[in-house]
Enzyme design. Structure first.
Site, PDB file in Angstrom:
ATOM      1  N   ASP A  70       0.838  -1.198   0.000  1.00 53.82           N
ATOM      2  CA  ASP A  70       0.000   0.000   0.000  1.00 53.82           C
ATOM      3  C   ASP A  70       0.875   1.251   0.000  1.00 53.82           C
ATOM      4  O   ASP A  70       1.989   1.228  -0.519  1.00 53.82           O
ATOM      5  CB  ASP A  70      -0.920  -0.046   1.229  1.00 53.82           C
TER       6      ASP A  70
ATOM      7  N   HIS B  24      -3.656   5.951   3.697  1.00 49.46           N
ATOM      8  CA  HIS B  24      -4.426   4.799   3.222  1.00 49.46           C
ATOM      9  C   HIS B  24      -3.875   3.486   3.762  1.00 49.46           C
ATOM     10  O   HIS B  24      -4.624   2.645   4.288  1.00 49.46           O
ATOM     11  CB  HIS B  24      -4.410   4.801   1.694  1.00 49.46           C
TER      12      HIS B  24
ATOM     13  N   ASN C 298     -14.133   0.692  -6.903  1.00 48.76           N
ATOM     14  CA  ASN C 298     -15.204   1.639  -6.576  1.00 48.76           C
ATOM     15  C   ASN C 298     -15.849   2.200  -7.836  1.00 48.76           C
ATOM     16  O   ASN C 298     -16.172   3.378  -7.920  1.00 48.76           O
ATOM     17  CB  ASN C 298     -14.644   2.788  -5.729  1.00 48.76           C
TER      18      ASN C 298
ATOM     19  N   SER D 245     -11.418  -0.612  -0.513  1.00 52.34           N
ATOM     20  CA  SER D 245     -10.120  -0.718   0.166  1.00 52.34           C
ATOM     21  C   SER D 245     -10.285  -1.100   1.619  1.00 52.34           C
ATOM     22  O   SER D 245      -9.415  -1.740   2.210  1.00 52.34           O
ATOM     23  CB  SER D 245      -9.366   0.616   0.100  1.00 52.34           C
TER      24      SER D 245
END
Length: 392
Positions: free
Chosen positions: A134, A171, A264, A340
């Protein structure tokens, strides 16, 4: 008349020397050079080596030289964390709140999957290694610092930096907390799905959330070699990268479970992102507190593939992904929405239930997750949630 290229070697070498100092104005300079020649590696420089070539950043002049000599090159794909915090709409990704203390120590998603509304502390994951590829992880966060066992940066100018995985985006820290936040040494922090699991933090994305496929592929292979049991990929793109496909195949061959966000881009059929769309990867869409699928959660093509057999572009599960509170880059907590956030709920559940004594633990845990799943409407293996919502 055949034109011999040999007399031009000196000129080409001079051009290469100049080209190395002159990069293209575009940010999209990463290429896969389909050659194993040491001469080209020395001339262009190497970021990562692969079986059939190497990746590097090329200027326009270097691209011209490669074409002149008939060296095949192709752009390396870019992916993004899901959501991209810099661009995503509020319903699927913007940080909705930041706090110094968590609103509740066990977030709603963990309680729902545990099937315990009054749960005060989660448990499980002892000895299980979960790699988070990530934007990095804040390794000093009170709720994560005892969980992080490996920390590496693949995203910078230097190919791999050990003991560095700074998260300037947030994130990755948020994803890591959903998986394994342990409440901190004072017990006042937040708890993730498997608070006894070990976290391997691999920074493969830049601070703005973009990620190169070659960095992801190398980090995925290294995670496997470092001993990861589960890998979480809360990132994606519309099209597959062969570099990541090959790395995923390697992970599966080593009995590692790979879990990824579905994307998404819903509510359109087939809007699922890669690498989640790879049949070797567990793709996870989002649900809200009412276990309803939001419009923006990407859909698979389950309705036209064989029921209850995971094929390419199928979604496999849906998990909590709306208004999820977790650890944040400032040492506090934040609320985010997106697939996520759904993916690490499943990765964490897999860590909690990991079948370490099974002959093929990744396959075993995938079957267990299927058995623990409640079907969501529409009935059957559907485009929205696949097998459905997994919970204890």
């Amino acid at each position: 008349m055949i034109i011999k290229k040999t007399p031009y070697i000196v000129v080409i070498l001079l051009l290469l020397a100049f080209a190395n100092l002159s990069y293209a104005a575009s940010d999209d300079t990463r290429y896969f050079v389909k050659s194993t020649s040491g001469w080209w590696k020395k001339s262009f420089g190497v970021r990562h080596n692969f079986d059939k070539g190497f990746t590097t950043d090329l200027s326009d002049k270097q691209l011209w030289i490669a074409k002149f000599f008939g060296v095949e090159v192709e752009p390396v794909k870019k992916l993004n964390v899901l959501p991209d915090l810099s661009q995503a709409p509020i319903t699927s990704g913007k940080v909705q709140a930041q706090r110094i203390k968590p609103t509740e120590q066990v977030p709603w998603g963990v309680k729902t999957i545990y099937n315990e509304p009054l749960l005060s502390k989660s448990s499980g994951g002892l000895g299980v290694n979960v790699a988070v590829l990530d934007t990095g992880v804040l390794k000093t966060h009170p709720d994560l610092k005892n969980r992080i066992k490996v920390c590496k940066d693949f995203s910078g100018p230097v190919t791999i930096i050990d003991e560095k995985c700074d998260d300037k985006n947030g994130h990755g820290t948020h994803v890591a907390g959903i998986i394994a936040a342990d409440g901190g040494s004072d017990g006042l922090g937040i708890y993730g799905m498997a608070p006894e699991a070990n976290l391997f933090a691999y920074k493969v994305c830049s601070n703005n959330g973009t990620c190169w496929a070659d960095d992801i592929a190398v980090a995925l292979r290294m995670a496997v070699d470092d001993g990861a049991n589960i890998v979480n990929l809360s990132l994606g793109s519309d099209n597959p990268s062969q570099l990541i496909v090959d790395a995923t195949n390697y992970a599966v061959s080593k009995k590692v479970l790979v879990v990824a966000a579905a994307g998404n881009d819903g509510p359109y059929v087939g809007s699922i992102d890669y690498p989640g769309a790879d049949a070797n990867v567990v793709a996870v869409g989002a649900v809200d507190k009412d276990i309803q699928i939001p419009d923006w959660s990407s859909r698979g093509i389950n309705s036209i593939t064989e029921p209850y057999v995971v094929e390419e572009k199928d979604i496999e599960f849906a998990a909590p992904g709306i208004n999820v509170e977790s650890t944040w880059k400032n040492g506090g907590y934040a609320i985010l929405s997106g697939t996520s956030m759904a993916s690490p709920h499943v990765a964490g559940l897999a860590a909690k239930l990991w079948q370490k004594d099974a002959l093929t633990p990744a396959s075993a845990i995938r079957e267990i997750l299927h058995k623990l799943t409640t079907d969501l409407l529409p009935i059957g293996d559907d485009d929205n949630s696949g097998f459905g919502f997994p919970h204890l």
